[in-house]
Design a protein around this motif. Structure first.
Motif, PDB file in Angstrom:
ATOM      1  N   ARG A 278       5.721  -8.864  -2.863  1.00  0.00           N
ATOM      2  CA  ARG A 278       4.825  -8.454  -3.959  1.00  0.00           C
ATOM      3  C   ARG A 278       4.118  -7.133  -3.622  1.00  0.00           C
ATOM      4  O   ARG A 278       4.020  -6.243  -4.461  1.00  0.00           O
ATOM      5  CB  ARG A 278       3.789  -9.553  -4.240  1.00  0.00           C
ATOM      6  CG  ARG A 278       4.362 -10.758  -4.976  1.00  0.00           C
ATOM      7  CD  ARG A 278       3.266 -11.706  -5.411  1.00  0.00           C
ATOM      8  NE  ARG A 278       2.708 -12.460  -4.302  1.00  0.00           N
ATOM      9  CZ  ARG A 278       3.174 -13.639  -3.869  1.00  0.00           C
ATOM     10  NH1 ARG A 278       4.237 -14.175  -4.450  1.00  0.00           N
ATOM     11  NH2 ARG A 278       2.597 -14.275  -2.869  1.00  0.00           N
ATOM     12  N   ALA A 279       3.642  -7.029  -2.381  1.00  0.00           N
ATOM     13  CA  ALA A 279       2.942  -5.802  -1.975  1.00  0.00           C
ATOM     14  C   ALA A 279       3.880  -4.590  -1.998  1.00  0.00           C
ATOM     15  O   ALA A 279       3.458  -3.470  -2.299  1.00  0.00           O
ATOM     16  CB  ALA A 279       2.347  -5.980  -0.583  1.00  0.00           C
ATOM     17  N   SER A 280       5.156  -4.833  -1.696  1.00  0.00           N
ATOM     18  CA  SER A 280       6.101  -3.713  -1.637  1.00  0.00           C
ATOM     19  C   SER A 280       6.475  -3.178  -3.020  1.00  0.00           C
ATOM     20  O   SER A 280       7.058  -2.109  -3.137  1.00  0.00           O
ATOM     21  CB  SER A 280       7.363  -4.114  -0.871  1.00  0.00           C
ATOM     22  OG  SER A 280       8.125  -5.055  -1.605  1.00  0.00           O
ATOM     23  N   VAL A 291       2.697  -0.916   3.795  1.00  0.00           N
ATOM     24  CA  VAL A 291       1.829  -2.036   3.426  1.00  0.00           C
ATOM     25  C   VAL A 291       0.837  -2.239   4.571  1.00  0.00           C
ATOM     26  O   VAL A 291       1.176  -2.054   5.743  1.00  0.00           O
ATOM     27  CB  VAL A 291       2.671  -3.316   3.175  1.00  0.00           C
ATOM     28  CG1 VAL A 291       1.813  -4.563   3.204  1.00  0.00           C
ATOM     29  CG2 VAL A 291       3.399  -3.200   1.842  1.00  0.00           C
ATOM     30  N   LYS A 292      -0.406  -2.612   4.217  1.00  0.00           N
ATOM     31  CA  LYS A 292      -1.462  -2.765   5.239  1.00  0.00           C
ATOM     32  C   LYS A 292      -1.849  -4.232   5.377  1.00  0.00           C
ATOM     33  O   LYS A 292      -2.049  -4.929   4.380  1.00  0.00           O
ATOM     34  CB  LYS A 292      -2.684  -1.930   4.845  1.00  0.00           C
ATOM     35  CG  LYS A 292      -3.796  -1.930   5.891  1.00  0.00           C
ATOM     36  CD  LYS A 292      -4.824  -0.837   5.603  1.00  0.00           C
ATOM     37  CE  LYS A 292      -5.712  -1.212   4.420  1.00  0.00           C
ATOM     38  NZ  LYS A 292      -6.783  -0.235   4.172  1.00  0.00           N
ATOM     39  N   LEU A 293      -1.939  -4.699   6.612  1.00  0.00           N
ATOM     40  CA  LEU A 293      -2.389  -6.062   6.914  1.00  0.00           C
ATOM     41  C   LEU A 293      -3.751  -5.974   7.595  1.00  0.00           C
ATOM     42  O   LEU A 293      -3.912  -5.248   8.574  1.00  0.00           O
ATOM     43  CB  LEU A 293      -1.381  -6.770   7.829  1.00  0.00           C
ATOM     44  CG  LEU A 293      -1.736  -8.189   8.263  1.00  0.00           C
ATOM     45  CD1 LEU A 293      -1.589  -9.176   7.102  1.00  0.00           C
ATOM     46  CD2 LEU A 293      -0.851  -8.639   9.425  1.00  0.00           C
ATOM     47  N   THR A 294      -4.720  -6.726   7.055  1.00  0.00           N
ATOM     48  CA  THR A 294      -6.067  -6.732   7.637  1.00  0.00           C
ATOM     49  C   THR A 294      -6.412  -8.156   8.070  1.00  0.00           C
ATOM     50  O   THR A 294      -6.379  -9.092   7.269  1.00  0.00           O
ATOM     51  CB  THR A 294      -7.112  -6.253   6.600  1.00  0.00           C
ATOM     52  OG1 THR A 294      -6.699  -4.984   6.090  1.00  0.00           O
ATOM     53  CG2 THR A 294      -8.486  -6.130   7.231  1.00  0.00           C
ATOM     54  N   ILE A 295      -6.707  -8.319   9.359  1.00  0.00           N
ATOM     55  CA  ILE A 295      -7.092  -9.639   9.888  1.00  0.00           C
ATOM     56  C   ILE A 295      -8.548  -9.540  10.363  1.00  0.00           C
ATOM     57  O   ILE A 295      -8.872  -8.735  11.241  1.00  0.00           O
ATOM     58  CB  ILE A 295      -6.177 -10.070  11.055  1.00  0.00           C
ATOM     59  CG1 ILE A 295      -4.710 -10.140  10.590  1.00  0.00           C
ATOM     60  CG2 ILE A 295      -6.618 -11.404  11.642  1.00  0.00           C
ATOM     61  CD1 ILE A 295      -3.713 -10.426  11.696  1.00  0.00           C
ATOM     62  N   SER A 296      -9.428 -10.331   9.742  1.00  0.00           N
ATOM     63  CA  SER A 296     -10.843 -10.354  10.144  1.00  0.00           C
ATOM     64  C   SER A 296     -11.217 -11.780  10.539  1.00  0.00           C
ATOM     65  O   SER A 296     -10.350 -12.659  10.599  1.00  0.00           O
ATOM     66  CB  SER A 296     -11.728  -9.838   9.000  1.00  0.00           C
ATOM     67  OG  SER A 296     -11.493 -10.594   7.830  1.00  0.00           O
ATOM     68  N   VAL A 300      -7.414 -13.088   5.983  1.00  0.00           N
ATOM     69  CA  VAL A 300      -6.207 -12.286   6.249  1.00  0.00           C
ATOM     70  C   VAL A 300      -5.752 -11.726   4.905  1.00  0.00           C
ATOM     71  O   VAL A 300      -5.546 -12.477   3.952  1.00  0.00           O
ATOM     72  CB  VAL A 300      -5.077 -13.134   6.888  1.00  0.00           C
ATOM     73  CG1 VAL A 300      -3.825 -12.289   7.083  1.00  0.00           C
ATOM     74  CG2 VAL A 300      -5.530 -13.724   8.220  1.00  0.00           C
ATOM     75  N   GLU A 301      -5.619 -10.394   4.832  1.00  0.00           N
ATOM     76  CA  GLU A 301      -5.312  -9.768   3.541  1.00  0.00           C
ATOM     77  C   GLU A 301      -4.160  -8.773   3.681  1.00  0.00           C
ATOM     78  O   GLU A 301      -4.058  -8.049   4.672  1.00  0.00           O
ATOM     79  CB  GLU A 301      -6.555  -9.041   3.020  1.00  0.00           C
ATOM     80  CG  GLU A 301      -6.373  -8.445   1.624  1.00  0.00           C
ATOM     81  CD  GLU A 301      -7.605  -7.667   1.186  1.00  0.00           C
ATOM     82  OE1 GLU A 301      -8.443  -8.254   0.476  1.00  0.00           O
ATOM     83  OE2 GLU A 301      -7.722  -6.474   1.564  1.00  0.00           O
ATOM     84  N   LEU A 302      -3.301  -8.780   2.672  1.00  0.00           N
ATOM     85  CA  LEU A 302      -2.187  -7.837   2.600  1.00  0.00           C
ATOM     86  C   LEU A 302      -2.481  -6.905   1.427  1.00  0.00           C
ATOM     87  O   LEU A 302      -2.867  -7.368   0.348  1.00  0.00           O
ATOM     88  CB  LEU A 302      -0.888  -8.606   2.348  1.00  0.00           C
ATOM     89  CG  LEU A 302       0.432  -8.025   2.851  1.00  0.00           C
ATOM     90  CD1 LEU A 302       0.382  -7.748   4.350  1.00  0.00           C
ATOM     91  CD2 LEU A 302       1.578  -8.999   2.558  1.00  0.00           C
ATOM     92  N   VAL A 312      -2.703  -3.065  -4.899  1.00  0.00           N
ATOM     93  CA  VAL A 312      -2.508  -4.515  -4.863  1.00  0.00           C
ATOM     94  C   VAL A 312      -3.203  -5.049  -3.612  1.00  0.00           C
ATOM     95  O   VAL A 312      -3.147  -4.435  -2.548  1.00  0.00           O
ATOM     96  CB  VAL A 312      -1.002  -4.904  -4.868  1.00  0.00           C
ATOM     97  CG1 VAL A 312      -0.246  -4.231  -3.732  1.00  0.00           C
ATOM     98  CG2 VAL A 312      -0.824  -6.422  -4.767  1.00  0.00           C
ATOM     99  N   GLU A 313      -3.896  -6.184  -3.788  1.00  0.00           N
ATOM    100  CA  GLU A 313      -4.535  -6.873  -2.653  1.00  0.00           C
ATOM    101  C   GLU A 313      -4.247  -8.358  -2.802  1.00  0.00           C
ATOM    102  O   GLU A 313      -4.317  -8.900  -3.907  1.00  0.00           O
ATOM    103  CB  GLU A 313      -6.053  -6.640  -2.651  1.00  0.00           C
ATOM    104  CG  GLU A 313      -6.448  -5.200  -2.380  1.00  0.00           C
ATOM    105  CD  GLU A 313      -7.957  -4.978  -2.497  1.00  0.00           C
ATOM    106  OE1 GLU A 313      -8.663  -5.943  -2.890  1.00  0.00           O
ATOM    107  OE2 GLU A 313      -8.418  -3.863  -2.217  1.00  0.00           O
ATOM    108  N   GLU A 314      -3.921  -9.008  -1.700  1.00  0.00           N
ATOM    109  CA  GLU A 314      -3.658 -10.452  -1.747  1.00  0.00           C
ATOM    110  C   GLU A 314      -4.197 -11.119  -0.488  1.00  0.00           C
ATOM    111  O   GLU A 314      -3.861 -10.720   0.633  1.00  0.00           O
ATOM    112  CB  GLU A 314      -2.156 -10.725  -1.879  1.00  0.00           C
ATOM    113  CG  GLU A 314      -1.841 -12.214  -1.937  1.00  0.00           C
ATOM    114  CD  GLU A 314      -0.385 -12.511  -2.274  1.00  0.00           C
ATOM    115  OE1 GLU A 314      -0.005 -13.680  -2.152  1.00  0.00           O
ATOM    116  OE2 GLU A 314       0.364 -11.585  -2.651  1.00  0.00           O
ATOM    117  N   GLU A 315      -5.047 -12.135  -0.708  1.00  0.00           N
ATOM    118  CA  GLU A 315      -5.553 -12.915   0.421  1.00  0.00           C
ATOM    119  C   GLU A 315      -4.503 -13.965   0.773  1.00  0.00           C
ATOM    120  O   GLU A 315      -4.008 -14.680  -0.104  1.00  0.00           O
ATOM    121  CB  GLU A 315      -6.883 -13.586   0.040  1.00  0.00           C
ATOM    122  CG  GLU A 315      -7.617 -14.144   1.249  1.00  0.00           C
ATOM    123  CD  GLU A 315      -8.990 -14.710   0.877  1.00  0.00           C
ATOM    124  OE1 GLU A 315      -9.378 -15.709   1.503  1.00  0.00           O
ATOM    125  OE2 GLU A 315      -9.641 -14.159  -0.038  1.00  0.00           O
TER     126      GLU A 315
END
Length: 383
Positions: A278-280, A291-296, A300-302, A312-315
């Motif tokens: 979906r992000a692509s 695509v960026k992956l954020t882990i806090s 976790v969000e793509l 586009v943002e997806e948890e």
């Protein structure tokens, strides 16, 4: 030469042999399929000088309905011959070589006469020493191919990286492929005959050859592998599959695989694949396919953005996330290829730094072999 055969069975054999025949070859005789017949059956051969395939069609197998009336051989133009055989209407097919290398193909009321090539003009296949035979479980070896060829390079500028590096030693087969942006590694245990246990084999087989091999061997339990200086032969039942080997030194990939990680994410491979897909959708529209992956601490969000289209943002729903917070960017196509090899199982993604390669491995790795299945991806610098 003259024989009759069941046409649907013959079409299947012909289709498999044609995988090795290229219309773009500079050697005219190699655009043809070689057929030889003797009292035991037919041998169909095709080659493009990189791959060669031989298939034996035994008289003893009644489903072939094969009868050989006259022994001999001929080379027929593969493309048109295949079209003729497919478009005949009857179950039975008769092929007879007449004078001046003209071949008669008859089925029901239809009869073709086509010009052929003297079988003596066809190059000989390499001789392979059958004293050193390694037996591989077919389904597992096909899986190894599917898991590794995705990382072979398509760039001819570094030909060595277009192949899969296969090492056989100490009762294991290790397959590694890399295009310098990603790496796939699979190690499986194999049974090696006692007389070969001291030996080790290192071969680099073109990825294209392995793809064709996995298509042609279907329901056999085992496949035999024999190696010479510049060729490898795979033998399964009545199929002989030859491939040239790539020459040169494969890079030392062991040092590329991180041994520890500072951040780990565990989640279902199929769900991560769908989210990445979906992000692509937007990343493919932009100039940079990233695509960026954020882990806090608790999320976790793509995400992805294309200045021309939007964001586009997806948890993500994950099983576990531990270690240091992280923001990392990567090519989504590489991750999607890697995740497809894991199917529905959970995977563990290990990160050591935002600019260091990250690994994807099965979350429940219950094999005794270390690093038996690894996909490694190099991130993209976005600054």
């Amino acid at each position: 030469m003259k024989f009759t055969i069941n046409r649907p069975a013959f079409i299947k054999y012909l289709t498999d042999v044609q995988r090795a025949i290229s219309s773009r070859t500079t050697i005219p005789v190699l655009t043809g399929v070689k057929i030889t017949a003797d009292e035991s059956g037919l041998m169909l051969s095709g080659s493009d000088s990189d791959i060669s395939i031989e298939i034996f069609v035994p008289v003893a197998d009644e489903s072939n309905q094969l009868e050989v009336f006259q022994e001999g051989g001929i080379v027929l133009p593969a493309r048109i011959f295949s079209e003729i055989v497919r478009k005949m209407s009857d179950e039975k097919l008769t092929i007879e070589v007449g004078d001046h290398f003209q071949t008669h193909i008859t089925s029901a009321n239809a009869s073709f006469k086509i010009n052929s090539i003297n079988v003596d003009n066809y190059p000989n296949f390499p001789m392979i020493d059958s004293n050193e035979v390694i037996t591989l479980p077919t389904s597992l070896f096909k899986q190894v191919i599917q898991h590794t060829v995705i990382a072979t390079s398509t760039q001819e500028s570094r030909p060595i990286l277009t192949g899969v590096n296969i090492t056989i030693e100490n009762g294991t087969l290790k397959a590694v492929a890399t295009d310098s942006h990603r790496l796939s590694q699979r190690i499986i245990p194999i049974t090696v005959p006692e007389n070969l246990r001291e030996n080790s084999y290192k071969v680099i087989i073109p990825g294209k050859s392995l793809v064709e091999l996995s298509r042609i061997v279907e329901d056999q339990d085992t496949i035999e592998m024999m190696v010479t200086e510049n060729q490898v032969l795979f033998k399964a039942e009545n199929i002989y599959f030859y491939s040239r080997l790539l020459e040169g030194y494969y890079p030392d990939t062991n040092r590329l695989i991180p041994t520890s990680s500072s951040t780990e994410l565990t989640m279902n491979a199929a769900e991560l694949l769908q989210a990445t897909d979906r992000a692509s959708l937007l990343s493919h529209e932009g100039k940079n396919n990233v695509v960026k992956l954020t882990i806090s601490a608790n999320q976790v969000e793509l995400s992805s953005n294309s200045p021309e289209i939007g964001t586009v943002e997806e948890e993500l729903n994950y099983v576990d996330a531990s270690g240091d917070p992280l923001v990392i960017s990567f090519n989504p196509d590489y991750l999607k290829d890697a995740l497809r090899t894991f199917g529905q199982q959970n995977v563990r993604v290990g990160f050591s730094a935002p600019i260091r390669p990250f690994t994807v491995v099965p979350a429940d790795d219950n094999t005794a072999i270390e690093q038996s299945f690894i996909q490694l991806i190099t991130p993209v610098r976005t600054y």
